[in-house]
Scaffold this motif. Structure first.
Motif, PDB file in Angstrom:
ATOM      1  N   HIS A   1       0.902  -1.033   0.057  1.00  0.00           N
ATOM      2  CA  HIS A   1       0.155  -0.035   0.011  1.00  0.00           C
ATOM      3  C   HIS A   1       0.893   1.252   0.189  1.00  0.00           C
ATOM      4  CE1 HIS A   1      -3.609  -2.738   1.260  1.00  0.00           C
ATOM      5  NE2 HIS A   1      -4.018  -1.683   0.809  1.00  0.00           N
TER       6      HIS A   1
ATOM      7  N   ASP B   1      -5.803  -7.921  -7.564  1.00  0.00           N
ATOM      8  CA  ASP B   1      -6.981  -7.131  -7.523  1.00  0.00           C
ATOM      9  C   ASP B   1      -8.029  -7.775  -7.878  1.00  0.00           C
ATOM     10  OD1 ASP B   1      -8.630  -4.929  -7.235  1.00  0.00           O
ATOM     11  OD2 ASP B   1      -7.578  -3.811  -8.588  1.00  0.00           O
ATOM     12  N   ARG B   2      -9.079  -7.795  -7.182  1.00  0.00           N
ATOM     13  CA  ARG B   2     -10.512  -8.173  -7.468  1.00  0.00           C
ATOM     14  C   ARG B   2     -11.461  -7.170  -7.764  1.00  0.00           C
ATOM     15  NH1 ARG B   2      -8.823 -12.012  -3.220  1.00  0.00           N
ATOM     16  NH2 ARG B   2      -8.067 -13.773  -4.433  1.00  0.00           N
TER      17      ARG B   2
ATOM     18  N   SER C   1      -0.394  -6.555  -6.914  1.00  0.00           N
ATOM     19  CA  SER C   1      -1.376  -5.652  -7.754  1.00  0.00           C
ATOM     20  C   SER C   1      -2.283  -6.687  -8.637  1.00  0.00           C
ATOM     21  CB  SER C   1      -0.675  -4.574  -8.379  1.00  0.00           C
ATOM     22  OG  SER C   1      -0.021  -3.604  -7.480  1.00  0.00           O
TER      23      SER C   1
END
Length: 80
Positions: free
Chosen positions: A26, A66-67, A63
């Protein structure tokens, strides 16, 4: 996400916890994470994310997990 094989592998490579890897990810993306824990050891781990960096390939691998919107709710729309 903390049990995803990619996350676990990266954590093991860096000698960190999966949570530390996700928090560092993050940070490297310029995002703000708000970790929560009542456990003092975990609180310390959450702060100890500045002693390592993720490679560009590691950031890309994380990354890629990511869903999209299906994985979380927009707190601006649904509150906290």
């Amino acid at each position: 996400m903390l049990r995803e094989p990619v996350v676990v592998e990266i954590a093991e490579r860096h000698g960190r916890t999966a949570a530390q890897v996700v928090l560092r990810w993050h940070m490297e993306l310029g995002l703000t994470a708000v970790p929560k824990s009542a456990d003092s050891v975990r609180l310390g781990q959450n702060l100890d994310i500045f002693g390592f960096e993720l490679s560009a390939d590691e950031v890309a691998s994380l990354s890629a997990l990511d869903r999209g919107d299906a994985a979380g709710a927009d707190s601006d729309a649904f509150g906290h």
